[in-house]
Design an enzyme around this catalytic site. Structure first.
Site, PDB file in Angstrom:
ATOM      1  N   ASP A   1       0.856  -1.182   0.000  1.00  0.00           N
ATOM      2  CA  ASP A   1       0.000   0.000   0.000  1.00  0.00           C
ATOM      3  C   ASP A   1       0.895   1.236   0.000  1.00  0.00           C
ATOM      4  OD1 ASP A   1      -2.271  -1.562   0.125  1.00  0.00           O
ATOM      5  OD2 ASP A   1      -2.464  -1.414   2.301  1.00  0.00           O
TER       6      ASP A   1
ATOM      7  N   ASP B   1     -13.123  -4.310  -2.422  1.00  0.00           N
ATOM      8  CA  ASP B   1     -13.025  -4.151  -0.972  1.00  0.00           C
ATOM      9  C   ASP B   1     -14.386  -4.470  -0.379  1.00  0.00           C
ATOM     10  OD1 ASP B   1     -10.418  -3.291  -1.310  1.00  0.00           O
ATOM     11  OD2 ASP B   1     -10.965  -1.178  -1.352  1.00  0.00           O
TER      12      ASP B   1
END
Length: 255
Positions: free
Chosen positions: A11, A130
């Site tokens: 990330d 997600d």
């Protein structure tokens, strides 16, 4: 099924690799290129880079660091973050990425999946999802890189995966949000449900904490690959050792 893939997830925020828990409270874990180089050396099959703030901030993953990573790697890697057009994707692919992942931009305009697949081929297009259980149903969330903007939309997770594959996504990464960063195992039930209706390669994300978790997700959910972050970043599990252990347990992995 082909050999299973082990995929470190990086990330990225403000030019650095960060890691949070359940998509919150991110801490700095290192330099993008340094970590990419390390994982390639340790035997990662590929890498995934998410610019987690790009969509929420209305920008796109920066091609400069994509190029810097490409110069150092001899393994495939995928990038994501605010990619909303064929031109956005082309610039990142020309910078050296092998695949493009779309998440929030695809929820806002699902035709981006069709257009990317038509232009570059489905093998280059990854659908990032997600997902979290809301009132008894798995639902897709948007803008998960920004706690102030994140929200659950109207789409059910399995319906959205099916639509994305129909539109041309060649791979699906299912990020199980409640498992993210807590290291107590992948969400087998959700991944099994996705596997049952997903004909393309499916990658599990969220929950790895021990090597047994990788074995379970491969055996029970039948996923094609497993994404992990904190256990690799912090050296809890070393990729080469994990591959050797999985091979000994009868799980076919790449050398």
């Amino acid at each position: 099924m082909l050999a299973r893939r082990l995929i470190p997830c990086l990330d990225v925020r403000d030019g650095r690799v960060v890691k949070g828990v359940r998509f919150r409270d991110h801490e700095d874990v290192g330099d993008i290129v340094d970590l990419a180089r390390r994982y390639a050396r340790e035997g990662a099959d590929e890498l995934v880079f998410y610019d987690i703030a790009a969509s929420a901030r209305g920008r796109t993953v920066e091609p400069e660091w994509v190029s810097a990573v490409a110069r150092e790697l001899d393994i495939p890697f995928c990038v994501a973050g605010g990619i909303r057009s064929v031109d956005d994707a082309r610039a990142r692919l020309f910078a050296g990425a092998d695949k493009i992942s779309v998440n929030t931009p695809a929820l806002e305009d699902p035709t981006i999946i069709d257009r990317l697949a038509a232009e570059f081929g489905s093998q280059c297009v990854v659908l990032g999802v997600d997902s979290r259980m809301i009132e008894g149903a798995w639902r897709v969330h948007q803008y998960t890189g920004d706690p102030d903007k994140s929200f659950a939309g109207h789409r059910r997770t399995l319906d959205w995966i099916g639509e994305g594959v129909d539109r041309g996504a060649g791979e699906v990464v299912l990020n199980c949000m409640d498992q993210d960063g807590v290291r107590d195992g992948y969400d087998i039930a959700q991944l099994e449900a996705a596997r049952a209706m997903c004909s393309t390669p499916l990658i599990a994300s969220g929950g790895a904490g021990r090597k047994e978790h990788f074995k379970s997700v491969f055996e029970l959910a039948k996923v094609d690959g497993a994404l992990a972050a904190s256990v690799f970043h912090k050296g809890v599990i070393e990729i080469g050792q994990l591959k050797s252990w999985l091979d000994g347990e009868g799980i076919r992995v790449r050398p």
